[in-house]
Scaffold this motif. Sequence first.
Motif, mmCIF file in Angstrom:
data_model
loop_
_atom_site.group_PDB
_atom_site.id
_atom_site.type_symbol
_atom_site.label_atom_id
_atom_site.label_comp_id
_atom_site.label_asym_id
_atom_site.label_seq_id
_atom_site.Cartn_x
_atom_site.Cartn_y
_atom_site.Cartn_z
ATOM 1 N N THR A 1 32.061 53.417 5.889
ATOM 2 C CA THR A 1 31.378 52.652 5.045
ATOM 3 C C THR A 1 30.861 53.375 3.793
ATOM 4 O OG1 THR A 1 30.740 51.020 6.778
ATOM 5 C CG2 THR A 1 29.657 50.616 4.897
ATOM 6 N N CYS B 1 35.446 61.036 5.250
ATOM 7 C CA CYS B 1 34.259 60.479 5.873
ATOM 8 C C CYS B 1 33.166 61.694 5.986
ATOM 9 C CB CYS B 1 34.618 60.047 7.247
ATOM 10 S SG CYS B 1 35.077 61.338 8.457
ATOM 11 N N GLN C 1 36.890 60.581 -0.679
ATOM 12 C CA GLN C 1 37.954 60.198 0.233
ATOM 13 C C GLN C 1 38.240 60.735 1.758
ATOM 14 O OE1 GLN C 1 41.316 62.081 -1.620
ATOM 15 N NE2 GLN C 1 40.660 61.081 -3.677
ATOM 16 N N LYS D 1 31.809 48.852 0.836
ATOM 17 C CA LYS D 1 33.422 49.156 1.091
ATOM 18 C C LYS D 1 33.527 49.896 2.159
ATOM 19 C CE LYS D 1 33.992 49.495 -4.065
ATOM 20 N NZ LYS D 1 34.780 49.872 -4.994
ATOM 21 N N ILE D 2 34.681 49.529 2.917
ATOM 22 C CA ILE D 2 35.374 50.169 3.938
ATOM 23 C C ILE D 2 36.369 51.084 3.471
ATOM 24 C CG2 ILE D 2 36.493 50.102 6.270
ATOM 25 C CD1 ILE D 2 33.688 49.037 6.310
ATOM 26 N N ILE D 3 36.189 52.524 3.674
ATOM 27 C CA ILE D 3 37.556 53.636 3.104
ATOM 28 C C ILE D 3 37.906 54.289 4.154
ATOM 29 C CG2 ILE D 3 37.379 55.520 1.772
ATOM 30 C CD1 ILE D 3 35.390 54.662 0.028
ATOM 31 N N THR D 4 39.235 54.399 4.396
ATOM 32 C CA THR D 4 39.925 55.305 5.347
ATOM 33 C C THR D 4 39.821 56.698 4.877
ATOM 34 O OG1 THR D 4 41.023 53.556 6.053
ATOM 35 C CG2 THR D 4 42.072 55.425 6.517
ATOM 36 N N CYS D 5 39.550 57.601 5.622
ATOM 37 C CA CYS D 5 39.327 58.891 5.482
ATOM 38 C C CYS D 5 40.757 59.612 5.539
ATOM 39 C CB CYS D 5 38.444 59.722 6.756
ATOM 40 S SG CYS D 5 38.433 61.563 6.649
ATOM 41 N N LYS D 6 40.843 60.414 4.590
ATOM 42 C CA LYS D 6 42.149 61.073 3.833
ATOM 43 C C LYS D 6 42.570 62.028 5.104
ATOM 44 C CE LYS D 6 42.084 64.447 0.507
ATOM 45 N NZ LYS D 6 42.510 64.856 -0.525
ATOM 46 N N ASN E 1 41.678 59.783 9.206
ATOM 47 C CA ASN E 1 42.351 58.552 9.260
ATOM 48 C C ASN E 1 41.052 57.481 9.738
ATOM 49 O OD1 ASN E 1 44.517 58.705 7.711
ATOM 50 N ND2 ASN E 1 45.274 59.690 9.653
ATOM 51 N N SER E 2 40.074 57.856 10.199
ATOM 52 C CA SER E 2 38.960 57.044 10.623
ATOM 53 C C SER E 2 38.308 56.223 9.467
ATOM 54 C CB SER E 2 37.815 57.704 11.423
ATOM 55 O OG SER E 2 37.181 58.449 10.401
ATOM 56 N N GLN E 3 37.810 54.922 9.802
ATOM 57 C CA GLN E 3 37.292 54.263 8.707
ATOM 58 C C GLN E 3 35.839 54.421 8.619
ATOM 59 O OE1 GLN E 3 38.417 50.253 9.289
ATOM 60 N NE2 GLN E 3 40.084 50.439 8.254
#
Length: 61
Positions: free
Chosen positions: A16, A37, A35, A4-9, A12-14
């Motif tokens: 995996t 990276c 939540q 899954k690709i998640i965006t860091c809260k 804001n970098s993505q």
Amino acid sequence: MADKIITCKDCNSQFTFTENEQAFYKEKGFDNEPQRCPDCRRARKQQNNNRGGGRSFGNRW
């Protein structure tokens, strides 16, 4: 289960969230996905360690 690709809260970098990491979280009983990276998690952990780390119950005597 796929990566899954998640965006860091925080930054804001993505990043995996790999199948292996998902399996580890499931094995440990964690319900929520990360939540932050890995870099932000590491920085946050270091920041908490510099504060005295964790819970403080004060002086009991």
